[in-house]
Structure formats: C-alpha cells, structure tokens
Design an enzyme around this catalytic site. Structure first.
Site, PDB file in Angstrom:
ATOM      1  N   LYS A  85      45.509  44.208  44.513  1.00 47.96           N
ATOM      2  CA  LYS A  85      45.865  45.629  44.684  1.00 47.96           C
ATOM      3  C   LYS A  85      46.613  46.126  43.454  1.00 47.96           C
ATOM      4  CE  LYS A  85      45.565  47.498  49.091  1.00 47.96           C
ATOM      5  NZ  LYS A  85      45.848  46.694  50.262  1.00 47.96           N
ATOM      6  N   ASN A 101      50.209  38.680  34.017  1.00 47.93           N
ATOM      7  CA  ASN A 101      49.004  38.563  34.843  1.00 47.93           C
ATOM      8  C   ASN A 101      48.059  37.553  34.210  1.00 47.93           C
ATOM      9  OD1 ASN A 101      47.001  39.415  36.853  1.00 47.93           O
ATOM     10  ND2 ASN A 101      45.935  40.418  35.161  1.00 47.93           N
ATOM     11  N   HIS A 103      44.103  36.723  33.740  1.00 50.44           N
ATOM     12  CA  HIS A 103      42.805  37.413  33.826  1.00 50.44           C
ATOM     13  C   HIS A 103      41.701  36.428  33.435  1.00 50.44           C
ATOM     14  CE1 HIS A 103      40.103  40.865  33.799  1.00 50.44           C
ATOM     15  NE2 HIS A 103      39.556  40.327  32.733  1.00 50.44           N
ATOM     16  N   ASP A 144      44.912  45.594  32.333  1.00 54.24           N
ATOM     17  CA  ASP A 144      44.497  44.550  31.389  1.00 54.24           C
ATOM     18  C   ASP A 144      44.721  44.901  29.927  1.00 54.24           C
ATOM     19  OD1 ASP A 144      43.607  43.108  33.597  1.00 54.24           O
ATOM     20  OD2 ASP A 144      41.579  43.899  33.456  1.00 54.24           O
TER      21      ASP A 144
HETATM   22  C1  GRF Z   1      41.620  34.062  39.241  1.00 50.85           C
HETATM   23  O1  GRF Z   1      40.383  33.910  38.595  1.00 50.85           O
HETATM   24  C2  GRF Z   1      42.436  35.123  38.539  1.00 50.85           C
HETATM   25  O2  GRF Z   1      42.215  35.163  37.158  1.00 50.85           O
HETATM   26  C3  GRF Z   1      41.887  36.358  39.147  1.00 50.85           C
HETATM   27  O3  GRF Z   1      41.709  36.035  40.508  1.00 50.85           O
HETATM   28  C4  GRF Z   1      41.468  34.628  40.631  1.00 50.85           C
HETATM   29  C5  GRF Z   1      42.489  34.110  41.595  1.00 50.85           C
HETATM   30  O4  GRF Z   1      42.251  32.815  41.992  1.00 50.85           O
HETATM   31  N1  GRF Z   1      42.730  37.486  38.864  1.00 50.85           N
HETATM   32  P1  GRF Z   1      43.294  32.040  42.890  1.00 50.85           P
HETATM   33  O5  GRF Z   1      43.659  32.915  44.090  1.00 50.85           O
HETATM   34  O6  GRF Z   1      44.492  31.728  42.043  1.00 50.85           O
HETATM   35  O7  GRF Z   1      42.564  30.802  43.329  1.00 50.85           O
END
Ligand code: GRF
Length: 200
Positions: A85, A101, A103, A144
């Site tokens: 979110k 974050n 990504h 991002d």
């Molecule tokens: C990861 O690929 C992260 O980069 C993206 O969502 C995914 C989350 O995976 N934003 P998890 O919940 O940590 O397994």
C-alpha cells in the site's frame, strides 16, 4: 545498543525472515515491530513466532496511526519489505532519510507506478534485458525514485519465466537487505553500501 528496526510487509515476509535470521539477539540491529496492512499474512506469523510485536494497521492511510506506532516502539529505521500500500506522506516526511525499500529490479529501470510483484519481472523479460537484480533505496514521495543505496545483480537466463526470475531476484534481496540494514545500524542511519554484495 542495536538499531531498532520496524519492518512493514503485506505478504509472505521472506525478506522479513532474512532480517530476523541476520539479526539474532545481541547483533547490530533488532527487529522491534512488524507492521502489515492485512490480517493473516505470513509476515505477521513470522514476527509472532519470534516474539516480535506484530501489528495490523486499522487505517493504513492514516499517517497519525503509523507515526504513533513507530514512536511507541522506539523505531529508529523503517524498512519496507514487500509493503504494497501507499505509505502516507506524513510518515515519509517524518522519516525522510530513515525509511528504505527493497525493490525487485535494478532501479531506475523497472520502477515507478504499477511496477510491483510479477509486473516487474514480466517487464524485464519483455524488454530483452540480460540482467536484473534487487535495489534498496531511500523512500521519498515519488515511487521508487529515492537514492539507491545498494544493488545486487542477477542474470536473466534465456528460458526464464517471470516466476523463475522472481525467485532468483528474491534470493538476491535476502542477501542485500540485511547488508544494507547492517551498514545502517553501524553508521546510525542508512548509507550507501561500500562493498558489493556477493552472489552465492
Ligand atoms: C519482494 O520481491 C520485494 O522486492 C517486493 O515484494 C516482494 C516481497 O516478498 N517489494 P516477501 O514478502 O519479502 O517474501
């Protein structure tokens, strides 16, 4: 004193799991709070299994609720690890420079609105790129676009599917994110990684 870290996750929380494994009691950082916008997520279960406070936001769009929660747990760093979110602007404003974050691509490529989950990996494959990877960046109000602190590269294989690429990138995230948190804990704030993160 370990740096007190709050982790925000909407899904399975495998990145949270990597952080919990990387920072056992007595290490540089301590995961003190896990925040989710949804009930019944794997991330919440992982937190509770390790005795970490796990909270479902009542109103994920309320900056007041976020900021009160983070203050109540004495957080010093906020990590978005698969939090899907929008984070309220008041939270980003209050935490600028202390909110990061992860990504699943090599930013600035394949970032921005709509670039989350499998969309990212599909776009990478459609572009014909020969490599992808993971990025950890500072969070700003623009999706991002905050400064990239560290990246880990993974090859794109000739017969890749989005799912196979996603799992290779996720493994890279699991190495990269703890490395960035460790550097932040040692420096007292998020900093660019001086050493590349090795592929296993
Ligand atoms: C990861 O690929 C992260 O980069 C993206 O969502 C995914 C989350 O995976 N934003 P998890 O919940 O940590 O397994």
């Amino acid at each position: 004193m370990p740096m007190r870290v709050a982790v925000c996750a909407s899904g399975g929380g495998s990145n949270l799991g990597a952080l919990l494994d990387a920072f056992p009691p007595g290490s540089d950082a301590e995961i003190v709070l896990v925040i989710s916008d949804r009930r019944g997520t794997g991330a919440l279960d992982r937190a509770r299994d390790r005795g970490v406070a796990a909270v479902v936001l009542e109103r994920p769009s309320s900056g007041e609720e976020w900021n009160a929660l983070l203050a109540a747990h004495g957080a010093e760093l906020v990590v978005l690890a698969g939090y899907l979110k929008l984070v309220p602007a008041e939270v980003i404003a209050r935490w600028t420079g202390r909110i990061i974050n992860v990504h699943p691509a090599l930013l600035p490529a394949f970032g921005g609105p709509g670039m989350y989950g499998m969309n990212v990996h599909r776009a990478v494959l459609e572009s014909g790129a020969r490599e992808s990877g993971a990025s950890v960046h500072l969070v700003t109000e623009e999706y991002d676009r905050g400064a990239v602190l560290a990246q880990a590269r993974v090859p794109v294989e000739p017969d890749d599917t989005p799912e196979r690429l996603a799992s290779r990138v996720l493994e890279a995230e699991h190495r990269l994110l703890p490395a960035v948190v460790r550097a932040a804990a040692r420096a007292g704030r998020p900093v660019p990684l001086s050493q590349p993160v090795e592929n296993s």
